[in-house]
Design an enzyme around this catalytic site. Structure first.
Site, mmCIF file in Angstrom:
data_model
loop_
_atom_site.group_PDB
_atom_site.id
_atom_site.type_symbol
_atom_site.label_atom_id
_atom_site.label_comp_id
_atom_site.label_asym_id
_atom_site.label_seq_id
_atom_site.Cartn_x
_atom_site.Cartn_y
_atom_site.Cartn_z
ATOM 1 C CE LYS A 119 -2.424 -1.248 3.349
ATOM 2 N NZ LYS A 119 -2.781 -1.794 5.252
ATOM 3 C CB THR A 128 -7.714 8.004 6.816
ATOM 4 O OG1 THR A 128 -6.144 8.719 7.994
ATOM 5 C CG2 THR A 128 -7.682 8.866 6.120
ATOM 6 N N GLY A 172 -8.559 3.119 10.498
ATOM 7 C CA GLY A 172 -9.007 2.340 9.972
ATOM 8 C C GLY A 172 -8.677 1.910 8.447
ATOM 9 C CB THR A 173 -7.550 3.712 5.756
ATOM 10 O OG1 THR A 173 -8.172 5.205 6.092
ATOM 11 C CG2 THR A 173 -6.777 3.612 4.335
ATOM 12 N N GLY A 174 -6.325 0.536 6.213
ATOM 13 C CA GLY A 174 -5.249 -0.318 6.380
ATOM 14 C C GLY A 174 -6.242 -1.980 7.231
ATOM 15 C CB CYS A 175 -8.553 -2.396 9.623
ATOM 16 S SG CYS A 175 -7.506 -2.289 11.257
#
Length: 272
Positions: A177, A213, A215-218
């Site tokens: 990412k 943003t 919690g974007t990765g989760c």
């Protein structure tokens, strides 16, 4: 009756609701999968930060895993932050004991501040015991740098150069990412790199300038998991998850949650 797609999240609880177990379950629901969970830690957390962490014992993590796998037909699971080496061992052992078709590992190990959250022993266990079992790993750039013990990339070329070494850790596929690179360089596109084991794919979406943003990765990793549970091929699951998270970020400012870094909008497609 057709089978119901079931997705499992193995992660920590975010009491503020924006990341971790709560974000994963929201994402599963938004994308049509029934969500179940194994909680590895409790956090006292809100949009301003983390105020406390209470780890769940490895034995009780295993008990939760045995409980859900013995009853539910789970086809895809995602793993979030596992802070203890013993919990990583427990999860790695359990996913090998059950007929799980897809395993997505989001190696959550670096805070937004840049601080490394895992002990070196835990990082080593992650590399050696869990990542080789993964269908897909989804590191961001700081996490990839920790996994490879190298500097964080400062250009797209340097980011591309990380993909093959990440593949050599043993996962079947890698989604690297690049959101940190986009924000640092003022790029108009958020660029992620996906290697499916054969081909490198460059995935782009418009960069959204928002502070919300959390919690974007989760959310991205759980979106891939939900779509895999729903029968999507891996490349289609990754592309559709990228589209979903781009929309969730683009609509994040429609929410008014807390006074810090708010969550993305998991239900932007259904809430009026």
């Amino acid at each position: 009756m057709s089978s119901t797609p079931i997705a499992l999240t193995i992660a920590g609880s975010d009491s503020g609701g924006g990341a971790g177990i709560q974000a994963d379950l929201k994402t599963f629901s938004a994308l049509g999968a029934y969500g179940c969970s194994v909680i590895t830690a409790l956090t006292a957390q809100n949009t301003l930060g983390v105020q406390g962490i209470f780890d769940v014992s490895p034995a009780f993590v295993r008990e939760q895993l045995d409980s859900v796998f013995s009853d539910l037909n789970i086809s895809a699971a995602k793993v979030g932050m596992l802070s203890q080496p013993e919990v990583i061992d427990t999860v790695a052992s359990a996913v090998g004991d059950y007929p799980l078709k897809y395993l997505v590992v989001d190696p959550v190990m670096v805070a937004t501040s840049g601080d490394v959250l895992l002990q070196e022993a835990a990082i080593d266990n992650l590399r050696r015991k869990l990542i080789p079992k993964a269908t897909l790993i989804t590191p961001n750039l700081p996490e990839a740098a920790v996994l490879l013990n190298c500097p964080r990339p400062e250009s797209l070329d340097a980011m591309i150069a990380m993909v093959d070494p990440l593949m050599e850790l043993g996962a079947s596929a890698v989604l690297l990412k690049g959101g940190h690179l986009s924000s640092d360089k003022g790029n108009s596109q958020a660029v992620d790199l996906f290697h499916d084991g054969h081909t490198l794919h460059k995935l782009e979406s418009p960069w959204v300038d928002t502070r919300n943003t959390h919690g974007t990765g989760c959310t991205l990793s759980s979106a891939v998991t939900a779509l895999l549970a729903g029968g999507y091929p891996l490349i289609d699951a990754v592309r559709s998850a990228k589209e979903y998270i781009a929309g969730a970020i683009a609509h994040a400012d429609n929410l008014n949650i807390g006074s810090g870094h708010g969550p993305v909008h998991h239900f932007y497609r259904t809430w009026s």
